[in-house]
Design a protein around this motif. Structure first.
Motif, PDB file in Angstrom:
ATOM      1  N   MET A   1       0.844  -1.178   0.000  1.00  0.00           N
ATOM      2  CA  MET A   1       0.000   0.000   0.000  1.00  0.00           C
ATOM      3  C   MET A   1       0.890   1.241   0.000  1.00  0.00           C
ATOM      4  O   MET A   1       2.050   1.195   0.439  1.00  0.00           O
ATOM      5  CB  MET A   1      -0.928   0.014   1.222  1.00  0.00           C
ATOM      6  CG  MET A   1      -0.221   0.029   2.569  1.00  0.00           C
ATOM      7  SD  MET A   1      -1.365  -0.007   3.963  1.00  0.00           S
ATOM      8  CE  MET A   1      -2.175   1.576   3.820  1.00  0.00           C
ATOM      9  N   GLU A   2       0.339   2.350  -0.474  1.00  0.00           N
ATOM     10  CA  GLU A   2       1.096   3.593  -0.530  1.00  0.00           C
ATOM     11  C   GLU A   2       0.957   4.338   0.779  1.00  0.00           C
ATOM     12  O   GLU A   2      -0.150   4.653   1.228  1.00  0.00           O
ATOM     13  CB  GLU A   2       0.595   4.465  -1.689  1.00  0.00           C
ATOM     14  CG  GLU A   2       1.436   5.716  -1.883  1.00  0.00           C
ATOM     15  CD  GLU A   2       1.030   6.494  -3.124  1.00  0.00           C
ATOM     16  OE1 GLU A   2       1.477   7.647  -3.272  1.00  0.00           O
ATOM     17  OE2 GLU A   2       0.254   5.942  -3.942  1.00  0.00           O
ATOM     18  N   LEU A   3       2.068   4.593   1.426  1.00  0.00           N
ATOM     19  CA  LEU A   3       2.085   5.283   2.709  1.00  0.00           C
ATOM     20  C   LEU A   3       2.405   6.755   2.500  1.00  0.00           C
ATOM     21  O   LEU A   3       3.144   7.121   1.585  1.00  0.00           O
ATOM     22  CB  LEU A   3       3.133   4.653   3.626  1.00  0.00           C
ATOM     23  CG  LEU A   3       2.875   3.196   4.026  1.00  0.00           C
ATOM     24  CD1 LEU A   3       4.108   2.612   4.707  1.00  0.00           C
ATOM     25  CD2 LEU A   3       1.663   3.094   4.936  1.00  0.00           C
TER      26      LEU A   3
ATOM     27  N   THR B   1       8.414  -2.120   6.124  1.00  0.00           N
ATOM     28  CA  THR B   1       7.515  -1.915   4.979  1.00  0.00           C
ATOM     29  C   THR B   1       7.177  -3.231   4.286  1.00  0.00           C
ATOM     30  O   THR B   1       6.097  -3.370   3.701  1.00  0.00           O
ATOM     31  CB  THR B   1       8.131  -0.929   3.971  1.00  0.00           C
ATOM     32  OG1 THR B   1       9.432  -1.393   3.586  1.00  0.00           O
ATOM     33  CG2 THR B   1       8.229   0.460   4.566  1.00  0.00           C
TER      34      THR B   1
ATOM     35  N   TYR C   1       3.815  -5.040   5.067  1.00  0.00           N
ATOM     36  CA  TYR C   1       2.543  -4.630   4.466  1.00  0.00           C
ATOM     37  C   TYR C   1       2.097  -5.590   3.365  1.00  0.00           C
ATOM     38  O   TYR C   1       0.933  -5.580   2.968  1.00  0.00           O
ATOM     39  CB  TYR C   1       2.649  -3.205   3.923  1.00  0.00           C
ATOM     40  CG  TYR C   1       2.528  -2.151   4.997  1.00  0.00           C
ATOM     41  CD1 TYR C   1       1.296  -1.609   5.342  1.00  0.00           C
ATOM     42  CD2 TYR C   1       3.647  -1.724   5.693  1.00  0.00           C
ATOM     43  CE1 TYR C   1       1.175  -0.655   6.327  1.00  0.00           C
ATOM     44  CE2 TYR C   1       3.546  -0.768   6.692  1.00  0.00           C
ATOM     45  CZ  TYR C   1       2.312  -0.237   7.007  1.00  0.00           C
ATOM     46  OH  TYR C   1       2.208   0.705   8.006  1.00  0.00           O
ATOM     47  N   LYS C   2       3.026  -6.391   2.879  1.00  0.00           N
ATOM     48  CA  LYS C   2       2.669  -7.382   1.864  1.00  0.00           C
ATOM     49  C   LYS C   2       2.150  -8.673   2.493  1.00  0.00           C
ATOM     50  O   LYS C   2       1.667  -9.560   1.782  1.00  0.00           O
ATOM     51  CB  LYS C   2       3.895  -7.686   0.993  1.00  0.00           C
ATOM     52  CG  LYS C   2       4.420  -6.483   0.239  1.00  0.00           C
ATOM     53  CD  LYS C   2       5.693  -6.814  -0.526  1.00  0.00           C
ATOM     54  CE  LYS C   2       6.265  -5.581  -1.215  1.00  0.00           C
ATOM     55  NZ  LYS C   2       7.542  -5.888  -1.903  1.00  0.00           N
TER      56      LYS C   2
ATOM     57  N   ARG D   1      -1.804  -1.324   8.400  1.00  0.00           N
ATOM     58  CA  ARG D   1      -1.914  -2.577   7.637  1.00  0.00           C
ATOM     59  C   ARG D   1      -3.291  -3.211   7.828  1.00  0.00           C
ATOM     60  O   ARG D   1      -3.885  -3.730   6.881  1.00  0.00           O
ATOM     61  CB  ARG D   1      -0.826  -3.566   8.066  1.00  0.00           C
ATOM     62  CG  ARG D   1      -0.920  -4.903   7.335  1.00  0.00           C
ATOM     63  CD  ARG D   1       0.212  -5.825   7.684  1.00  0.00           C
ATOM     64  NE  ARG D   1       0.203  -6.246   9.077  1.00  0.00           N
ATOM     65  CZ  ARG D   1       0.972  -7.217   9.559  1.00  0.00           C
ATOM     66  NH1 ARG D   1       1.827  -7.840   8.759  1.00  0.00           N
ATOM     67  NH2 ARG D   1       0.922  -7.551  10.836  1.00  0.00           N
TER      68      ARG D   1
ATOM     69  N   LYS E   1      -6.827   0.248   6.095  1.00  0.00           N
ATOM     70  CA  LYS E   1      -6.264   1.301   5.253  1.00  0.00           C
ATOM     71  C   LYS E   1      -6.947   2.644   5.452  1.00  0.00           C
ATOM     72  O   LYS E   1      -6.371   3.696   5.155  1.00  0.00           O
ATOM     73  CB  LYS E   1      -6.339   0.882   3.784  1.00  0.00           C
ATOM     74  CG  LYS E   1      -5.463  -0.326   3.455  1.00  0.00           C
ATOM     75  CD  LYS E   1      -5.567  -0.707   1.986  1.00  0.00           C
ATOM     76  CE  LYS E   1      -4.687  -1.918   1.681  1.00  0.00           C
ATOM     77  NZ  LYS E   1      -4.776  -2.332   0.268  1.00  0.00           N
ATOM     78  N   LYS E   2      -8.180   2.638   5.972  1.00  0.00           N
ATOM     79  CA  LYS E   2      -8.881   3.907   6.216  1.00  0.00           C
ATOM     80  C   LYS E   2      -8.166   4.740   7.277  1.00  0.00           C
ATOM     81  O   LYS E   2      -8.367   5.957   7.363  1.00  0.00           O
ATOM     82  CB  LYS E   2     -10.329   3.638   6.642  1.00  0.00           C
ATOM     83  CG  LYS E   2     -11.193   3.003   5.551  1.00  0.00           C
ATOM     84  CD  LYS E   2     -12.658   3.014   5.920  1.00  0.00           C
ATOM     85  CE  LYS E   2     -12.977   2.148   7.141  1.00  0.00           C
ATOM     86  NZ  LYS E   2     -12.766   0.713   6.886  1.00  0.00           N
TER      87      LYS E   2
END
Length: 468
Positions: free
Chosen positions: A1-3, A23, A26-27, A189, A192-193
């Motif tokens: 995801m884009e942080l 990071t 997050y996957k 993670r 995402k909201k």
């Protein structure tokens, strides 16, 4: 995801060489957890009967992982029996690391939806009092349901500004938990909201709230009491910064060690403004070190002037009802004869048509906005007494005389949870008519009223099983 770029730069400064490992998490899929209600069932017994594939959360004695993509624990009768709470594994840590003893006076300041409060209440085992507060009355309604589902009776559910509570509970509590409102960086993670919320209200906004709540809670903790502060964020301003601020304002507090686990990382002393050497006693949880989301914990002791100070007695104790057994309404007395439990009759409180059993040692709470005070036993209606859903959940099978106990495989369990009338000739036989406690495998679900082999369903409408 884009942080967010600002968040990434902050985490690079915080983590250094570990940033890429962080990071990379997050996957990976999020982790799902459930926590056993040890006030109703032992961990060993739960493992024996559990219908799901579970593995232990290694730092939580009653916590387990389950496969949230394959299993649906919220749609099983054991969930409706209050045998467990669904909770992200790292979020189990604050209530686990605050040591609670039966008889303690405990405050959960920001308690909704109840993940921490249900564990604190379970640890009390019916002795002492849990006061669970949330400023949002809508969120407090969910909190109340979860506490009642868990069978917690010695509790109050309030919806007040923490500052107002200081007027009623000066130096009253033995233990206080603050799971503070925060910027939620540790939950990116999982949800995402939370990233958008972070961009709207960042750490500076939440640190002001946290410091206000900390100061107010400090005034409600007795000397010798323990306060546990937690957030689900990584931001130093909200973590070491807020605790530094408390230590400046309230020098009577000391940080103390938190029971360790190999995955815990120490707090960062460099981010503290005072007493830096103590901050290695605080804990950071990172998702690239543990199978859970991000958290921060700090445990503090309020020092005593001398050892073994007694609890401060409040000037305005709640007036006991003065009831004697003979003064209770007849319909209530008839019902209580079927309950195999000793009651302090002076703690019964009848307000309008509702009957409550109050915790002992409370102050006068006139003027406080609460959703529930004590255990709701039931309601006095025209010519009859009707026991409550909360009381059913508070009972154990052996504490009530009339029982209908279904195996979990019986299709009538789901039908009961849906609110349907049941034919129970095979279980009822020639049993007397009246109120029966409906159980699944020995664990209460609610009440029903039996007459001639038919059970009129009294399961609370707002709790009923919803078809998908």
């Amino acid at each position: 995801m884009e942080l967010p770029k600002a968040f990434e730069e902050k985490m690079k400064a915080l983590l250094g060489d570990e940033f890429d490992s962080y990071t990379a998490c997050y996957k990976e899929p999020r982790y799902y957890g459930l926590r056993v209600n040890t006030a109703k069932i032992s961990v060993e017994e739960f493992v024996r009967i559990c219908p799901f594939v579970i593995t232990p959360v290694p730092w939580i004695e009653n916590g387990f992982y389950y496969d949230g993509e394959q299993e649906s624990p919220a749609r099983h009768p054991y969930y409706f029996a209050g045998l467990y709470y669904l909770q992200e594994p790292s979020a189990m840590t604050p209530a686990n690391r605050l040591e609670i003893h039966p008889g303690d006076r405990v405050l959960d300041v920001c308690a909704a939806p109840g993940g921490k409060a249900t564990e604190l209440g379970a640890k009390l085992h019916g002795e002492g009092v849990l006061i669970a507060n949330d400023i949002s009355s809508s969120r407090a309604k969910g909190l109340l349901k979860n506490l009642e589902l868990f069978g917690i009776g010695n509790m109050l559910v309030l919806s007040e500004e923490p500052g107002k509570l200081c007027e009623y509970f000066p130096e009253y509590f033995d233990k206080i938990l603050i799971d503070a409102p925060c910027s939620g960086e540790g939950m990116f993670r999982k949800d995402k909201k939370m990233v958008k919320a972070w961009e709207e209200h960042g750490p500076e906004f939440f640190s002001r709230l946290q410091r206000s709540i900390l100061t107010q809670a400090a005034a409600m903790l007795r000397p010798g009491g323990m306060l546990l502060y937690s957030t689900c964020t990584f931001d130093p301003l909200e973590n070491e910064g807020s605790i530094s601020w408390l230590l400046e304002q309230c020098p009577e507090f000391d940080l103390v060690d938190i029971r360790p686990y190999e995955g815990f990382r120490e707090g960062v002393p460099e981010y503290a403004s005072v007493r830096k050497e103590e901050f290695s006693k605080t804990v950071r949880i990172f998702p690239h070190h543990m199978k859970g989301e991000g958290h921060y914990l700090a445990l503090l002791l309020k020092k005593e002037d001398k050892e073994n100070l007694p609890r401060k007695e409040l000037k305005q104790e709640r007036t006991k009802s003065g009831c004697s057994y003979e003064k209770l309404p007849e319909d209530l007395r008839v019902f209580l004869k079927k309950v195999h439990r000793s009651f302090d009759v002076s703690r019964f409180d009848i307000r309008k048509d509702r009957v409550y059993y109050m915790p002992d040692g409370l102050p006068n709470l006139s003027g406080v906005r609460f959703l529930r005070s004590g255990l709701l036993i039931g309601e006095l209606k025209k010519g009859r007494f009707e026991p409550s859903q909360a009381f059913a959940m508070n009972l154990k099978k052996g504490e009530y005389e009339y029982i209908l106990d279904f195996p979990v495989s019986d299709e009538r369990v789901i039908r009961y949870l849906k609110g349907e009338t049941l034919l129970v000739d095979d279980l009822a036989g020639s049993k007397e008519k009246g109120w029966y406690l409906v159980c699944v495998d020995g664990y209460p679900l609610g009440f029903g009223k039996l007459s001639q082999g038919t059970l009129k369903n009294k399961y609370l409408p707002g709790w009923r099983w919803q078809s998908v």
